[in-house]
Each structure stands twice: as structure tokens, then as C-alpha cells.
Design a protein around this motif. Structure first.
Motif, PDB file in Angstrom:
ATOM      1  N   LEU A   1     123.766 -42.103   9.802  1.00 39.08           N
ATOM      2  CA  LEU A   1     122.872 -40.952   9.593  1.00 39.08           C
ATOM      3  C   LEU A   1     122.051 -41.128   8.320  1.00 39.08           C
ATOM      4  N   LEU A   2     122.659 -41.669   7.287  1.00 41.64           N
ATOM      5  CA  LEU A   2     121.905 -41.950   6.062  1.00 41.64           C
ATOM      6  C   LEU A   2     120.844 -43.017   6.342  1.00 41.64           C
ATOM      7  N   ALA A   3     121.193 -43.995   7.155  1.00 39.89           N
ATOM      8  CA  ALA A   3     120.247 -45.060   7.488  1.00 39.89           C
ATOM      9  C   ALA A   3     119.018 -44.512   8.210  1.00 39.89           C
ATOM     10  N   ILE A   4     119.184 -43.507   9.067  1.00 42.14           N
ATOM     11  CA  ILE A   4     118.004 -42.976   9.763  1.00 42.14           C
ATOM     12  C   ILE A   4     117.081 -42.224   8.807  1.00 42.14           C
ATOM     13  N   VAL A   5     117.653 -41.672   7.747  1.00 40.53           N
ATOM     14  CA  VAL A   5     116.812 -41.037   6.723  1.00 40.53           C
ATOM     15  C   VAL A   5     115.979 -42.108   6.015  1.00 40.53           C
ATOM     16  N   TYR A   6     116.641 -43.194   5.622  1.00 36.76           N
ATOM     17  CA  TYR A   6     115.916 -44.304   5.008  1.00 36.76           C
ATOM     18  C   TYR A   6     114.871 -44.868   5.964  1.00 36.76           C
ATOM     19  N   ALA A   7     115.216 -45.020   7.233  1.00 35.30           N
ATOM     20  CA  ALA A   7     114.277 -45.557   8.218  1.00 35.30           C
ATOM     21  C   ALA A   7     113.038 -44.672   8.321  1.00 35.30           C
ATOM     22  N   GLY A   8     113.247 -43.371   8.336  1.00 35.03           N
ATOM     23  CA  GLY A   8     112.119 -42.447   8.369  1.00 35.03           C
ATOM     24  C   GLY A   8     111.208 -42.598   7.168  1.00 35.03           C
ATOM     25  N   PHE A   9     111.810 -42.770   5.997  1.00 36.26           N
ATOM     26  CA  PHE A   9     111.023 -42.967   4.774  1.00 36.26           C
ATOM     27  C   PHE A   9     110.247 -44.279   4.837  1.00 36.26           C
ATOM     28  N   PHE A  10     110.935 -45.350   5.249  1.00 39.46           N
ATOM     29  CA  PHE A  10     110.278 -46.652   5.317  1.00 39.46           C
ATOM     30  C   PHE A  10     109.133 -46.643   6.333  1.00 39.46           C
ATOM     31  N   LYS A  11     109.290 -45.921   7.436  1.00 39.54           N
ATOM     32  CA  LYS A  11     108.193 -45.788   8.403  1.00 39.54           C
ATOM     33  C   LYS A  11     107.029 -45.027   7.778  1.00 39.54           C
ATOM     34  N   TYR A  12     107.366 -44.003   7.015  1.00 37.09           N
ATOM     35  CA  TYR A  12     106.336 -43.185   6.367  1.00 37.09           C
ATOM     36  C   TYR A  12     105.477 -44.022   5.412  1.00 37.09           C
ATOM     37  N   VAL A  13     106.108 -44.964   4.695  1.00 37.80           N
ATOM     38  CA  VAL A  13     105.351 -45.788   3.754  1.00 37.80           C
ATOM     39  C   VAL A  13     104.709 -46.996   4.435  1.00 37.80           C
ATOM     40  N   GLY A  14     104.909 -47.126   5.747  1.00 40.57           N
ATOM     41  CA  GLY A  14     104.178 -48.118   6.504  1.00 40.57           C
ATOM     42  C   GLY A  14     104.851 -49.457   6.755  1.00 40.57           C
ATOM     43  N   LEU A  15     106.151 -49.564   6.517  1.00 39.53           N
ATOM     44  CA  LEU A  15     106.829 -50.825   6.803  1.00 39.53           C
ATOM     45  C   LEU A  15     106.981 -51.009   8.307  1.00 39.53           C
ATOM     46  N   PRO A  16     106.878 -52.244   8.776  1.00 39.57           N
ATOM     47  CA  PRO A  16     107.058 -52.488  10.212  1.00 39.57           C
ATOM     48  C   PRO A  16     108.516 -52.297  10.639  1.00 39.57           C
ATOM     49  N   ASP A  17     108.712 -51.887  11.889  1.00 44.81           N
ATOM     50  CA  ASP A  17     110.053 -51.599  12.403  1.00 44.81           C
ATOM     51  C   ASP A  17     111.007 -52.775  12.247  1.00 44.81           C
ATOM     52  N   LYS A  18     110.530 -53.974  12.498  1.00 50.37           N
ATOM     53  CA  LYS A  18     111.397 -55.152  12.401  1.00 50.37           C
ATOM     54  C   LYS A  18     111.931 -55.328  10.974  1.00 50.37           C
ATOM     55  N   LEU A  19     111.073 -55.120   9.987  1.00 52.19           N
ATOM     56  CA  LEU A  19     111.492 -55.236   8.586  1.00 52.19           C
ATOM     57  C   LEU A  19     112.454 -54.109   8.215  1.00 52.19           C
ATOM     58  N   ILE A  20     112.192 -52.924   8.729  1.00 56.85           N
ATOM     59  CA  ILE A  20     113.076 -51.784   8.467  1.00 56.85           C
ATOM     60  C   ILE A  20     114.474 -52.081   8.996  1.00 56.85           C
ATOM     61  N   SER A  21     114.551 -52.531  10.231  1.00 52.74           N
ATOM     62  CA  SER A  21     115.852 -52.844  10.825  1.00 52.74           C
ATOM     63  C   SER A  21     116.567 -53.918  10.029  1.00 52.74           C
ATOM     64  N   PHE A  22     115.860 -54.985   9.685  1.00 50.39           N
ATOM     65  CA  PHE A  22     116.464 -56.071   8.925  1.00 50.39           C
ATOM     66  C   PHE A  22     117.000 -55.568   7.583  1.00 50.39           C
ATOM     67  N   ALA A  23     116.175 -54.830   6.850  1.00 49.54           N
ATOM     68  CA  ALA A  23     116.582 -54.348   5.531  1.00 49.54           C
ATOM     69  C   ALA A  23     117.781 -53.408   5.611  1.00 49.54           C
ATOM     70  N   LEU A  24     117.758 -52.485   6.546  1.00 46.11           N
ATOM     71  CA  LEU A  24     118.858 -51.516   6.627  1.00 46.11           C
ATOM     72  C   LEU A  24     120.154 -52.161   7.098  1.00 46.11           C
ATOM     73  N   LEU A  25     120.085 -53.171   7.923  1.00 47.62           N
ATOM     74  CA  LEU A  25     121.314 -53.871   8.308  1.00 47.62           C
ATOM     75  C   LEU A  25     121.886 -54.657   7.141  1.00 47.62           C
ATOM     76  N   GLN A  26     121.041 -55.036   6.188  1.00 45.80           N
ATOM     77  CA  GLN A  26     121.542 -55.698   4.984  1.00 45.80           C
ATOM     78  C   GLN A  26     122.194 -54.687   4.034  1.00 45.80           C
ATOM     79  N   ILE A  27     121.633 -53.505   3.970  1.00 42.21           N
ATOM     80  CA  ILE A  27     122.157 -52.449   3.077  1.00 42.21           C
ATOM     81  C   ILE A  27     123.429 -51.847   3.630  1.00 42.21           C
ATOM     82  N   PHE A  28     123.421 -51.554   4.912  1.00 40.00           N
ATOM     83  CA  PHE A  28     124.565 -50.905   5.541  1.00 40.00           C
ATOM     84  C   PHE A  28     125.363 -51.915   6.305  1.00 40.00           C
TER      85      PHE A  28
END
Length: 88
Positions: A61-88
Motif C-alpha cells: 500500500l505504501l508502494a502504490i502511494v510512491y507509484a502515484g507520486f512517481f507517475k505525477y512527476v512523469g517517470l515511466p511505468d517501467k522505471l517506477i516498477s523497477f525502482a519500487l521493487l528495489q526499495i520494497f
């Protein structure tokens, strides 16, 4: 609150589901989101909290909050997924 979390989940389910799969957590669904919201409401209104199985939902659930923020700032979905899987 439940509807807001469900909306965030619907928009970012790929990230949350990948984290769920990585850590063998319970699948996110309307029932366990409702349970998580009930926990939040209990803490907010009565000051007590009994986490129980809700601890297993916190990371995705925390990851989806981060994902929403990263989408808002314009990061591509593939990069978002990669980064969040490294964090979580």
C-alpha cells in the motif's frame, strides 16, 4: 478512505502485485483494504491499534502511494516498477 485506496490500487496494481508476489504477501482486495481502513480509523479515533495481518499490507500500500507520486512527476511505468521493487 477505502475508495481512495482502491483507486490508487487500480492505477498502480502492477507495482503492488509485484511486491505481493516478491514477498509472498496476501493479495490486495477490497476486503483487506477495508480491514486496513478500519485499523486506520481505530487508531485515528480511539488511539488504539491492533495490526494483526494488516502488517502484511503496509508495504504494497505504501508502494502504490510512491507509484502515484512517481507517475505525477512523469517517470515511466517501467522505471517506477523497477525502482519500487528495489526499495520494497
Amino acid at each position: 478512505m477505502k475508495q481512495k485506496i482502491l483507486t490508487l490500487y487500480d492505477e498502480n496494481h502492477n507495482v503492488a502485485d509485484a511486491i505481493v508476489s516478491k514477498w509472498l504477501l496476501p493479495q490486495i482486495n477490497e476486503t483487506n483494504i477495508a480491514s486496513f481502513v478500519k485499523l486506520r480509523n481505530g487508531k485515528t479515533h480511539s488511539g488504539t491499534v491492533k495490526w494483526g495481518d494488516n502488517t502484511k499490507l503496509y508495504a504494497p500500500l505504501l508502494a502504490i502511494v510512491y507509484a502515484g507520486f512517481f507517475k505525477y512527476v512523469g517517470l515511466p511505468d517501467k522505471l517506477i516498477s523497477f525502482a519500487l521493487l528495489q526499495i520494497f
